[in-house]
Design a protein around this motif. Structure first.
Motif, PDB file in Angstrom:
ATOM      1  N   PRO A  23       0.801  -1.231   0.000  1.00 56.56           N
ATOM      2  CA  PRO A  23       0.000   0.000   0.000  1.00 56.56           C
ATOM      3  C   PRO A  23       0.835   1.283   0.000  1.00 56.56           C
ATOM      4  CG  PRO A  23      -0.857  -1.567   1.609  1.00 56.56           C
ATOM      5  CD  PRO A  23       0.447  -2.119   1.101  1.00 56.56           C
ATOM      6  N   ALA A  24       1.990   1.265   0.624  1.00 59.55           N
ATOM      7  CA  ALA A  24       2.849   2.458   0.646  1.00 59.55           C
ATOM      8  C   ALA A  24       3.393   2.762  -0.749  1.00 59.55           C
ATOM      9  CB  ALA A  24       3.988   2.269   1.633  1.00 59.55           C
ATOM     10  N   ASP A  25       3.812   1.722  -1.484  1.00 55.72           N
ATOM     11  CA  ASP A  25       4.292   1.920  -2.854  1.00 55.72           C
ATOM     12  C   ASP A  25       3.160   2.436  -3.743  1.00 55.72           C
ATOM     13  OD1 ASP A  25       6.821   1.078  -2.155  1.00 55.72           O
ATOM     14  OD2 ASP A  25       6.547  -0.963  -2.916  1.00 55.72           O
ATOM     15  N   TYR A  26       1.978   1.882  -3.574  1.00 60.86           N
ATOM     16  CA  TYR A  26       0.813   2.321  -4.348  1.00 60.86           C
ATOM     17  C   TYR A  26       0.519   3.798  -4.060  1.00 60.86           C
ATOM     18  CZ  TYR A  26      -3.931   2.779  -6.083  1.00 60.86           C
ATOM     19  OH  TYR A  26      -5.048   3.210  -6.756  1.00 60.86           O
ATOM     20  N   ALA A  27       0.515   4.178  -2.797  1.00 59.14           N
ATOM     21  CA  ALA A  27       0.225   5.562  -2.403  1.00 59.14           C
ATOM     22  C   ALA A  27       1.269   6.523  -2.952  1.00 59.14           C
ATOM     23  CB  ALA A  27       0.140   5.664  -0.886  1.00 59.14           C
ATOM     24  N   THR A  28       2.535   6.110  -2.946  1.00 60.45           N
ATOM     25  CA  THR A  28       3.604   6.963  -3.472  1.00 60.45           C
ATOM     26  C   THR A  28       3.397   7.234  -4.954  1.00 60.45           C
ATOM     27  OG1 THR A  28       5.178   6.163  -1.840  1.00 60.45           O
ATOM     28  CG2 THR A  28       6.097   7.147  -3.842  1.00 60.45           C
ATOM     29  N   ILE A  29       3.144   6.189  -5.722  1.00 59.28           N
ATOM     30  CA  ILE A  29       2.936   6.355  -7.164  1.00 59.28           C
ATOM     31  C   ILE A  29       1.679   7.173  -7.425  1.00 59.28           C
ATOM     32  CG2 ILE A  29       2.421   5.134  -9.316  1.00 59.28           C
ATOM     33  CD1 ILE A  29       4.257   2.876  -8.247  1.00 59.28           C
ATOM     34  N   ARG A  30       0.637   6.898  -6.717  1.00 54.21           N
ATOM     35  CA  ARG A  30      -0.628   7.614  -6.896  1.00 54.21           C
ATOM     36  C   ARG A  30      -0.466   9.099  -6.577  1.00 54.21           C
ATOM     37  NH1 ARG A  30      -6.446   5.891  -7.118  1.00 54.21           N
ATOM     38  NH2 ARG A  30      -7.399   7.931  -7.306  1.00 54.21           N
ATOM     39  N   SER A  31       0.429   9.432  -5.675  1.00 46.86           N
ATOM     40  CA  SER A  31       0.605  10.833  -5.276  1.00 46.86           C
ATOM     41  C   SER A  31       1.169  11.708  -6.392  1.00 46.86           C
ATOM     42  CB  SER A  31       1.495  10.934  -4.039  1.00 46.86           C
ATOM     43  OG  SER A  31       2.847  10.662  -4.368  1.00 46.86           O
ATOM     44  N   TYR A  32       1.869  11.115  -7.356  1.00 48.74           N
ATOM     45  CA  TYR A  32       2.422  11.928  -8.446  1.00 48.74           C
ATOM     46  C   TYR A  32       1.975  11.476  -9.833  1.00 48.74           C
ATOM     47  CZ  TYR A  32       6.054   8.296  -8.756  1.00 48.74           C
ATOM     48  OH  TYR A  32       6.725   7.107  -8.862  1.00 48.74           O
ATOM     49  N   ALA A  33       1.033  10.544  -9.914  1.00 50.77           N
ATOM     50  CA  ALA A  33       0.523  10.086 -11.205  1.00 50.77           C
ATOM     51  C   ALA A  33      -0.230  11.232 -11.894  1.00 50.77           C
ATOM     52  CB  ALA A  33      -0.388   8.879 -11.010  1.00 50.77           C
ATOM     53  N   PRO A  34       0.147  11.606 -13.110  1.00 50.86           N
ATOM     54  CA  PRO A  34      -0.464  12.766 -13.761  1.00 50.86           C
ATOM     55  C   PRO A  34      -1.984  12.659 -13.910  1.00 50.86           C
ATOM     56  CG  PRO A  34       1.424  12.008 -15.019  1.00 50.86           C
ATOM     57  CD  PRO A  34       1.184  11.005 -13.931  1.00 50.86           C
ATOM     58  N   TYR A  35      -2.470  11.503 -14.275  1.00 49.28           N
ATOM     59  CA  TYR A  35      -3.910  11.358 -14.505  1.00 49.28           C
ATOM     60  C   TYR A  35      -4.704  11.478 -13.207  1.00 49.28           C
ATOM     61  CZ  TYR A  35      -8.282   9.695 -16.451  1.00 49.28           C
ATOM     62  OH  TYR A  35      -9.587   9.610 -16.858  1.00 49.28           O
ATOM     63  N   ASP A  36      -4.157  10.971 -12.145  1.00 48.37           N
ATOM     64  CA  ASP A  36      -4.871  10.959 -10.869  1.00 48.37           C
ATOM     65  C   ASP A  36      -4.778  12.268 -10.096  1.00 48.37           C
ATOM     66  OD1 ASP A  36      -5.719   8.237 -11.075  1.00 48.37           O
ATOM     67  OD2 ASP A  36      -3.667   7.637 -10.606  1.00 48.37           O
ATOM     68  N   ASN A  37      -4.019  13.213 -10.589  1.00 45.20           N
ATOM     69  CA  ASN A  37      -3.798  14.435  -9.828  1.00 45.20           C
ATOM     70  C   ASN A  37      -4.229  15.706 -10.551  1.00 45.20           C
ATOM     71  OD1 ASN A  37      -2.496  13.655  -7.215  1.00 45.20           O
ATOM     72  ND2 ASN A  37      -1.253  12.506  -8.672  1.00 45.20           N
ATOM     73  N   ILE A  38      -5.158  15.567 -11.477  1.00 38.40           N
ATOM     74  CA  ILE A  38      -5.699  16.748 -12.147  1.00 38.40           C
ATOM     75  C   ILE A  38      -6.744  17.356 -11.218  1.00 38.40           C
ATOM     76  CG2 ILE A  38      -7.039  17.594 -14.097  1.00 38.40           C
ATOM     77  CD1 ILE A  38      -5.826  15.277 -15.723  1.00 38.40           C
ATOM     78  N   ARG A  39      -6.545  18.592 -10.924  1.00 37.79           N
ATOM     79  CA  ARG A  39      -7.509  19.307 -10.092  1.00 37.79           C
ATOM     80  C   ARG A  39      -7.978  20.540 -10.850  1.00 37.79           C
ATOM     81  NH1 ARG A  39      -3.468  17.499  -6.840  1.00 37.79           N
ATOM     82  NH2 ARG A  39      -4.091  16.185  -5.119  1.00 37.79           N
ATOM     83  N   ARG A  40      -9.215  20.823 -10.743  1.00 34.11           N
ATOM     84  CA  ARG A  40      -9.750  22.019 -11.378  1.00 34.11           C
ATOM     85  C   ARG A  40      -9.139  23.244 -10.706  1.00 34.11           C
ATOM     86  NH1 ARG A  40     -11.437  24.484 -15.701  1.00 34.11           N
ATOM     87  NH2 ARG A  40     -13.172  25.859 -15.369  1.00 34.11           N
ATOM     88  N   MET A  41      -8.444  24.031 -11.472  1.00 37.15           N
ATOM     89  CA  MET A  41      -7.804  25.211 -10.928  1.00 37.15           C
ATOM     90  C   MET A  41      -8.853  26.306 -10.743  1.00 37.15           C
ATOM     91  SD  MET A  41      -4.716  24.211 -10.639  1.00 37.15           S
ATOM     92  CE  MET A  41      -3.731  25.664 -10.396  1.00 37.15           C
ATOM     93  N   GLY A  42      -8.578  27.206  -9.827  1.00 31.37           N
ATOM     94  CA  GLY A  42      -9.479  28.323  -9.588  1.00 31.37           C
ATOM     95  C   GLY A  42      -9.525  29.254 -10.783  1.00 31.37           C
ATOM     96  N   ALA A  43     -10.530  30.076 -10.834  1.00 29.18           N
ATOM     97  CA  ALA A  43     -10.715  30.986 -11.960  1.00 29.18           C
ATOM     98  C   ALA A  43      -9.543  31.945 -12.121  1.00 29.18           C
ATOM     99  CB  ALA A  43     -12.017  31.754 -11.787  1.00 29.18           C
ATOM    100  N   ASP A  44      -8.845  32.231 -11.035  1.00 27.79           N
ATOM    101  CA  ASP A  44      -7.731  33.172 -11.081  1.00 27.79           C
ATOM    102  C   ASP A  44      -6.405  32.510 -11.441  1.00 27.79           C
ATOM    103  OD1 ASP A  44      -9.493  35.134 -10.331  1.00 27.79           O
ATOM    104  OD2 ASP A  44      -9.046  34.899  -8.193  1.00 27.79           O
ATOM    105  N   SER A  45      -6.382  31.197 -11.535  1.00 24.45           N
ATOM    106  CA  SER A  45      -5.136  30.483 -11.800  1.00 24.45           C
ATOM    107  C   SER A  45      -4.859  30.424 -13.300  1.00 24.45           C
ATOM    108  CB  SER A  45      -5.207  29.063 -11.250  1.00 24.45           C
ATOM    109  OG  SER A  45      -5.359  29.089  -9.861  1.00 24.45           O
ATOM    110  N   GLN A  46      -3.602  30.563 -13.649  1.00 25.40           N
ATOM    111  CA  GLN A  46      -3.177  30.451 -15.042  1.00 25.40           C
ATOM    112  C   GLN A  46      -2.641  29.050 -15.282  1.00 25.40           C
ATOM    113  OE1 GLN A  46      -3.329  32.726 -17.571  1.00 25.40           O
ATOM    114  NE2 GLN A  46      -2.498  31.201 -18.948  1.00 25.40           N
ATOM    115  N   MET A  47      -3.287  28.314 -16.151  1.00 24.84           N
ATOM    116  CA  MET A  47      -2.840  26.968 -16.472  1.00 24.84           C
ATOM    117  C   MET A  47      -1.667  27.059 -17.443  1.00 24.84           C
ATOM    118  SD  MET A  47      -4.755  25.033 -14.711  1.00 24.84           S
ATOM    119  CE  MET A  47      -4.447  23.429 -15.428  1.00 24.84           C
ATOM    120  N   PRO A  48      -0.706  26.147 -17.359  1.00 24.31           N
ATOM    121  CA  PRO A  48       0.408  26.169 -18.313  1.00 24.31           C
ATOM    122  C   PRO A  48      -0.043  25.661 -19.674  1.00 24.31           C
ATOM    123  CG  PRO A  48       0.553  24.237 -16.927  1.00 24.31           C
ATOM    124  CD  PRO A  48      -0.595  25.053 -16.404  1.00 24.31           C
TER     125      PRO A  48
END
Length: 134
Positions: A23-48
């Motif tokens: 579970p620790a290895d799974y959590a580590t990978i999940r913490s930086y996986a691009p697909y799993d970490n997309i968050r809707r940015m606020g209206a004031d945020s500039q997306m790259p």
């Protein structure tokens, strides 16, 4: 990585751990996986701005994987608004592999100069984005 039908090799296990059983290895990978970490940015945020490339002959990353990521970014990542200055471009090259391999091929998208032409495109995208900021 979690499929028992596609076990990780020794080299991959040394690099990634054992996410299917630890579970620790799974959590580590999940913490930086691009697909799993997309968050809707606020209206004031500039997306790259992002240029995503994919190769239909890539044996490491199937072309559907970056396509799925781009679709999710467009849906949830703040790129759906056409008024935004940020660009999200997807360039699938169906007759190329990882890092535009098989560039000696005289047919297809880059007609024998695949590597140079592909990197020229990436550099042009980069320059257009950097020059906007200056």
């Amino acid at each position: 990585m979690l499929s028992p039908d596609l076990p990780l090799t020794r080299v991959e296990t040394a690099e990634w751990g054992a996410p299917a059983t630890d579970p620790a290895d799974y959590a580590t990978i999940r913490s930086y996986a691009p697909y799993d970490n997309i968050r809707r940015m606020g209206a004031d945020s500039q997306m790259p701005s992002i240029l995503v490339t994919a190769g239909g002959l890539d044996q490491r990353v199937s072309v559907w994987q970056p396509a799925k990521w781009v679709a999710l970014l467009r849906e949830q990542g703040g790129y759906a608004d056409s008024a935004t200055a940020s660009k999200l471009l997807f360039l699938p090259t169906m007759n190329k592999g990882h890092f535009y391999s098989e560039s000696g091929n005289t047919t297809g998208d880059y007609a024998g100069n695949g590597f140079a032409n592909a990197h020229s495109l990436v550099n042009a995208f980069f320059i257009t984005q950097v020059s906007k900021k200056a």
